[in-house]
Design a protein around this motif. Structure first.
Motif, short mmCIF file in Angstrom:
data_model
loop_
_atom_site.label_atom_id
_atom_site.label_comp_id
_atom_site.label_asym_id
_atom_site.label_seq_id
_atom_site.Cartn_x
_atom_site.Cartn_y
_atom_site.Cartn_z
N ASP A 131 -25.34 -8.82 6.21
CA ASP A 131 -25.92 -8.28 5.02
C ASP A 131 -24.95 -7.66 4.30
O ASP A 131 -24.53 -7.77 3.18
CB ASP A 131 -27.30 -7.68 5.06
CG ASP A 131 -28.46 -8.39 5.24
OD1 ASP A 131 -28.03 -9.61 5.42
OD2 ASP A 131 -29.40 -7.88 5.71
N ALA A 161 -21.89 -9.52 3.09
CA ALA A 161 -22.12 -10.28 2.02
C ALA A 161 -21.73 -9.52 0.64
O ALA A 161 -21.44 -10.18 -0.41
CB ALA A 161 -23.69 -10.82 1.91
N ASP A 162 -21.38 -8.42 0.79
CA ASP A 162 -21.22 -7.57 -0.37
C ASP A 162 -19.71 -7.36 -0.66
O ASP A 162 -19.15 -6.94 -0.01
CB ASP A 162 -21.99 -6.12 -0.31
CG ASP A 162 -21.99 -5.43 -1.75
OD1 ASP A 162 -22.93 -4.99 -2.13
OD2 ASP A 162 -20.73 -4.93 -2.07
N PRO A 190 -28.57 -8.54 -7.44
CA PRO A 190 -28.56 -9.62 -6.16
C PRO A 190 -27.90 -8.65 -5.09
O PRO A 190 -27.03 -8.05 -5.02
CB PRO A 190 -27.72 -10.46 -6.87
CG PRO A 190 -26.55 -10.23 -7.75
CD PRO A 190 -27.57 -8.93 -8.54
N VAL A 236 -28.07 -9.20 -0.49
CA VAL A 236 -28.43 -9.94 0.66
C VAL A 236 -29.23 -9.23 1.59
O VAL A 236 -28.73 -7.97 2.18
CB VAL A 236 -27.51 -10.73 1.51
CG1 VAL A 236 -28.13 -11.36 2.72
CG2 VAL A 236 -26.66 -11.76 0.33
N ASN A 243 -31.14 -13.14 3.69
CA ASN A 243 -31.82 -13.83 2.49
C ASN A 243 -31.15 -13.23 1.19
O ASN A 243 -30.99 -12.16 1.15
CB ASN A 243 -33.07 -13.92 2.41
CG ASN A 243 -33.60 -14.86 3.77
OD1 ASN A 243 -33.22 -15.84 4.10
ND2 ASN A 243 -34.86 -13.79 4.52
N ARG A 244 -30.97 -14.04 0.34
CA ARG A 244 -30.54 -13.49 -0.98
C ARG A 244 -31.80 -13.04 -1.90
O ARG A 244 -32.83 -13.67 -1.63
CB ARG A 244 -29.93 -14.75 -2.01
CG ARG A 244 -28.58 -15.20 -1.54
CD ARG A 244 -27.80 -15.77 -2.07
NE ARG A 244 -26.53 -16.07 -1.88
CZ ARG A 244 -25.36 -15.21 -1.79
NH1 ARG A 244 -25.55 -14.11 -2.13
NH2 ARG A 244 -24.22 -15.61 -1.17
N VAL A 257 -33.29 -10.39 -5.04
CA VAL A 257 -32.82 -9.53 -6.33
C VAL A 257 -33.47 -8.33 -6.36
O VAL A 257 -34.82 -8.22 -6.13
CB VAL A 257 -33.13 -10.27 -7.79
CG1 VAL A 257 -32.87 -9.50 -8.88
CG2 VAL A 257 -32.36 -11.64 -7.75
N ARG A 291 -25.17 -16.67 8.91
CA ARG A 291 -25.16 -15.69 8.08
C ARG A 291 -23.82 -15.30 7.60
O ARG A 291 -23.57 -14.89 6.53
CB ARG A 291 -25.94 -14.39 8.45
CG ARG A 291 -27.56 -14.49 8.40
CD ARG A 291 -27.96 -13.28 9.30
NE ARG A 291 -29.55 -13.22 9.36
CZ ARG A 291 -30.22 -12.29 9.86
NH1 ARG A 291 -29.42 -11.25 10.50
NH2 ARG A 291 -31.49 -12.49 9.98
N ARG A 314 -22.36 -17.76 5.05
CA ARG A 314 -23.00 -17.62 3.88
C ARG A 314 -22.43 -16.33 3.36
O ARG A 314 -21.87 -16.16 1.79
CB ARG A 314 -24.45 -17.40 3.90
CG ARG A 314 -25.11 -19.19 3.95
CD ARG A 314 -26.43 -19.00 3.73
NE ARG A 314 -27.40 -18.06 4.26
CZ ARG A 314 -27.66 -18.33 5.70
NH1 ARG A 314 -27.27 -19.32 6.26
NH2 ARG A 314 -28.20 -17.37 6.29
N ALA A 315 -22.31 -15.21 3.85
CA ALA A 315 -21.69 -14.00 3.53
C ALA A 315 -20.35 -14.01 2.69
O ALA A 315 -19.97 -13.18 2.02
CB ALA A 315 -21.96 -12.83 4.47
N ASP A 369 -17.98 -16.18 -0.95
CA ASP A 369 -17.27 -15.85 -2.25
C ASP A 369 -15.77 -15.88 -1.95
O ASP A 369 -14.85 -15.54 -3.03
CB ASP A 369 -17.72 -14.46 -2.68
CG ASP A 369 -17.35 -13.21 -1.89
OD1 ASP A 369 -17.97 -13.22 -0.75
OD2 ASP A 369 -16.64 -12.45 -2.22
#
Lengths: 492, 215
Positions: A305, A308-309, A402, A404, A408-409, A411, B10, B13-14, B17
C-alpha cells in the motif's frame, strides 16, 4: 502500562502527558544528545558520506522499482540454499505461519533477536495466545518485556528508562522469568549488562527455536544479514535447531556488493560506531554449523500500500537506523510512546500512517507530530525526505482522496476535526482571488488591530491554545508599497 | 489466490504509475563513493587495523611465526583458562606450547558443554583496517560459529599483511556469501543503557587479536 498500541490517544494528547514527565524528559535529553554528537563524529570520518548516502538511496529505489522481480529472486536463492520461503500478506497471516512452524517443532518457547517486523505484527502476543513463550534477548527489549512496558525507540526500545529504573525492573521481575537478578545489583551499566548475561544464558543454551528479523536480504545470493551489538543475535541465529526470520519485503538489496554501502552507513547512523560489534550473514543452512532448518517469512502488512503512493513510497527505503529520532526536537520532548506505534519519531510519523492507514485518531494525528525543521532528512542515510512525506500525508488527512488499502484502491474521506481548517483555506482562496475584497479586509484589520483578541474564538481556540496569533501591522503591505515605492516607478 | 500471488500482484499494481525503467542495475546505481578512505602503505594499513581494534577494546598483540606458540600460551594462562576449544583445522603448531586442556570441536558437542570451556583460538578470513573488524567464514581454522560465541575469551590470529584489507568494500570482494559469516568488531557490547557503550554482554567479553607476521 499496557504492552500494546491498540486504542492509543492522538499524538497531541499523549505528548502533552509525556512532556509533563520530567524524568522521561531528562532520560531522553541525555540519551539523544549523547548519541547525536557521536554520530556526527562517526559520519565526519567518511569524506564520501554524501556519495554513500546517494548510492544507498539509489539501490533502495531501484529495488523497490523492480520489487516483484527481486522478491522472486530471493525466493529462488533462499530455496536453493536449503531454506523455506513463506509469504504473509498481513500481520495475522505472518503470526499464523510462525506459530504453526513453532508448533511443528514441538517446542513451547522461542528466543528472539530484536526485530521491528515482529514487533509490528505483535508476534509475541500472538504466540503467547497459542501457549508459546517468546523470550526477548536484546538487553533493551528484555527491559521492556520484564517491565511490561512498550518500546519507545527503534534502536534502544528502553531509552525512556534510566539506569536506576532498569535496576529496579531487574530486581523485581527477573525471578518471574528465570534466573533472578544477582544479590546486591547496583545501577552501573556494566553490572546491569552482566545481570542480563546471566539471566539469558540458560535460555540460549536450551533454546531449540530462534526467531529473528533481518536488516538486509541479498537477492542474488539469498543471504540474510543481522547487525547487532550484544551477541544475543548470534546466539539466536546459531544455537537453535530451527530459525524463523520474519522480514519486510522492503529489506531486499539486489546484490552482494550493495552491502558495502549499508555496512558503512548503518552502524555510523545508528550506534555511531565505525562498525557494530557483530554482524551475522547466512545463506540457507550449513551442514553442522547453525540451524538445520531455516524459514524465511516475507511480510507485506501495508508495505505494498505504501509502495503505491508516489510521494510516500520513499519511506520504504528506511533501514531502521533511528538517526532521525535522535535529532528530532519533537521526539526529544514527547518521547516514543506518544507516537502510538513501534515506529516512533519522524520515520514513524510517516511510516505508521502509511502501513496502517490514516483511519484511527492516532494515525491521522501523526503527520502533524513535527515542526518540519528538516533535521531528520539531513541525517537520513538513505535520504528520505521526511518533511515532504509529512506534508503530503497532512494533505491526505485533511482533503482525503485516492489511496490503496489492503491492496485495493479506495477514496479516503476528509478526516473529521479539520472542518475549520478547510473553511479557512477556502476563505483564503476566495480572498486571494478577489483583490478588492482582500484590500478592504486588510485595511479593516489594520484599523481595528487594537481590538483583536489574543486567542481565537470557537473552533480556532485549539489552534491558538499553543500559538501566538500573528500581530497585524498598522498598515497593509500593499498600502505601504504604494506609499513608499509604487509611485516612484520601481524599487530603489 | 495464495499470498505469494497476492503480494506480487499488489507490487505490480502499486508500480503501475512508474515509467518503464529498462536501465540495467549497473547503471541505476552511481557508485561515486570511495573504495578506501585515504592512502596508506601496507604497514600503515596494519597499524590502522591495530589502532581501530584497540579503540573498540580488543586487545592487540603482534608477533612472528616463531613467537606465536609462546604468545598464545601466555595469553591463555594470563586469562586463567583451564580449557580451550580448537577448530578442526587450526595449524597444529599454534597451540604447541599450551599446557591447558584442549577440547576438539565436534558436531556432537552441545552448547552447555561448550559453555564450560574457557577460551577459543581461531584464525580468520579477512580483517578490515578502517573499521577494526575481523571476519570469520567457518573455514577449518575458524570452526563452527558457536565456538567463537559461547566461550568468554576469543584469541583470533590474523596473518598480516595478507589477510588485511583497508575497507568494507574490499572485504566483501574477498568473502564468499555462501559461507556463514561473522563480522566481529571488538568484544560484545551494548548501548542499551542511556545510549552509552558498555563492553561485555553475551559474546566473548575478552577479544584478543594477534597480528602474525611471517618472519
Amino acid at each position: 502500562m499496557s504492552g500494546t498500541f491498540v486504542g492509543m490517544p492522538a499524538f497531541p494528547q499523549a505528548a502533552r502527558e509525556a512532556v509533563g514527565n520530567t524524568t522521561l524528559r531528562g532520560n531522553l535529553r541525555h540519551a539523544t544528545h549523547t548519541i547525536r554528537d557521536k554520530r556526527a563524529r562517526a559520519v565526519a570520518e567518511l569524506e564520501d558520506w554524501a556519495a554513500l548516502r546517494e548510492a544507498g538511496k539509489q539501490i533502495k529505489d531501484h529495488t523497490l522499482r523492480h520489487l516483484d522481480r527481486y522478491l522472486v529472486q530471493v525466493e529462488e536463492a533462499v530455496t536453493a540454499a536449503g531454506g523455506t520461503v513463506h509469504w504473509a500478506a498481513d500481520a495475522d497471516e505472518a503470526n499464523e505461519i510462525v506459530a504453526r512452524l513453532v508448533q511443528e517443532t514441538g517446542e513451547s518457547e522461542v528466543v528472539k533477536v530484536k526485530s521491528m517486523a515482529t514487533q509490528e505484527i505483535a508476534l509475541n502476543e500472538a504466540l503467547e495466545a497459542r501457549g508459546i513463550h517468546a523470550y526477548e534477548t536484546d538487553l533493551a527489549e528484555l527491559i521492556v518485556q520484564l517491565g511490561k512496558d512498550r518500546p519507545s525507540h527503534i534502536l534502544v526500545p528502553a531509552i525512556h528508562r534510566n539506569r536506576g529504573e532498569i535496576r529496579d525492573i531487574f530486581r523485581s521481575e527477573m525471578s518471574e522469568w528465570g534466573r533472578p537478578a544477582p544479590e546486591g545489583l547496583t545501577d552501573t551499566p556494566a553490572e546491569l549488562a552482566e545481570a542480563a548475561r546471566l539471566h539469558l544464558r540458560e535460555k540460549f543454551l536450551r533454546a531449540r527455536v530462534g526467531i529473528s528479523g533481518a536488516n538486509f536480504v541479498v537477492a542474488e545470493t539469498g543471504t540474510l544479514v543481522v547487525v547487532e551489538s550484544e551477541g544475543n543475535g548470534r546466539m539466536c541465529l546459531t544455537l537453535p535447531e530451527t530459525l524463523i526470520s520474519v522480514v519486510g519485503i522492503e529489506k531486499i538489496v539486489p546484490r552482494w556488493q550493495d552491502l558495502e554501502v549499508f555496512l558503512q552507513t548503518l552502524p555510523r547512523s545508528s550506534t555511531a560506531e565505525r562498525m557494530n560489534p557483530y554482524t551475522s550473514m547466512w545463506t540457507g543452512t550449513t551442514d553442522e554449523d547453525g540451524p538445520r532448518t531455516f524459514h524465511l517469512v516475507l511480510l507485506d502488512n501495508g508495505r505494498t500500500d505504501t509502495l503505491a503512493d508516489e510521494v510516500g513510497r520513499q519511506a520504504l527505503r528506511c533501514i531502521r537506523c533511528s538517526a532521525c529520532l535522535n535529532v528530532c526536537p519533537v521526539y526529544e520532548r514527547a518521547g516514543g510512546h506518544a507516537y502510538g506505534s513501534v515506529y516512533p519519531g519522524p520515520i514513524g510519523a510517516i511510516l505508521s500512517p502509511q502501513l496502517r492507514g490514516t483511519g484511527s485518531e492516532i494515525d491521522a494525528s501523526l503527520p502533524y507530530a513535527s515542526s518540519l525543521c528538516g533535521a531528520c532528512y539531513e541525517v537520513c542515510p538513505v535520504a528520505i525526505d521526511i518533511p515532504e512525506v509529512l506534508v503530503h500525508l497532512r494533505e491526505r488527512v485533511v482533503q482525503g482522496g485516492p489511496a490503496v488499502r489492503g491492496g485495493n484502491r479506495v477514496v479516503l474521506k476528509p478526516a473529521k476535526g479539520h472542518a475549520a481548517e478547510r473553511a479557512a483555506m477556502r476563505a483564503a482562496q476566495w480572498a486571494f482571488t478577489h483583490p478588492g475584497a482582500l484590500r478592504t479586509g486588510q485595511r479593516l484589520a489594520s484599523r481595528t488591530r487594537r481590538l483583536h483578541p489574543r486567542t481565537l474564538p470557537g473552533p480556532g481556540r485549539a489552534w491558538s491554545g499553543s500559538r501566538d496569533l500573528p500581530a497585524v501591522p498598522a498598515e497593509p503591505f500593499r498600502d505601504w508599497w504604494q506609499r513608499t515605492h509604487g509611485g516612484k516607478g520601481g524599487a530603489k | 489466490m495464495n499470498s505469494r500471488e497476492r503480494i506480487l500482484g499488489r507490487v505490480r499494481r502499486a508500480l503501475a504509475d512508474v515509467p518503464d525503467d529498462a536501465r540495467p542495475y549497473q547503471e541505476a546505481v552511481a557508485r561515486d563513493y570511495l573504495r578506501e578512505h585515504g592512502q596508506r602503505s601496507v604497514a600503515q594499513t596494519v597499524d590502522l587495523l591495530a589502532e581501530n581494534l584497540a579503540d573498540y577494546r580488543a586487545l592487540v598483540h603482534r608477533c612472528t611465526d616463531g613467537e606465536l606458540p609462546e604468545l598464545v600460551a601466555r595469553l591463555l594462562s594470563a586469562h586463567g583458562s583451564g580449557s580451550v576449544v580448537v577448530p578442526p583445522g587450526l595449524p597444529t603448531g599454534w597451540l604447541g606450547a599450551v599446557d591447558t586442556t584442549l577440547v576438539q570441536d565436534s558436531a556432537a558437542s552441545t552448547a552447555p558443554e561448550l559453555d564450560r570451556v574457557d577460551s577459543v583460538v581461531t584464525g580468520c578470513a579477512v580483517a578490515v583496517a578502517e573499521t577494526g573488524t575481523i571476519v570469520l567464514d567457518g573455514s577449518s581454522d575458524q570452526g563452527r560459529r558457536r565456538i567463537t560465541l559461547v566461550p568468554d575469551h576469543h584469541i583470533c590470529v590474523v596473518r598480516v599483511p595478507d589477510q588485511v584489507v583497508s575497507s568494507v568494500p574490499e572485504a566483501l570482494e574477498r568473502l564468499d556469501p555462501t559461507r556463514p559469516l561473522t563480522w566481529i568488531s571488538g568484544p560484545s557490547a551494548t548501548s542499551d543503557i542511556e545510549l552509552d557503550r558498555v563492553e561485555g554482554v553475551h559474546g566473548p567479553r575478552t577479544l584478543e587479536v594477534v597480528l602474525l607476521s611471517g618472519s
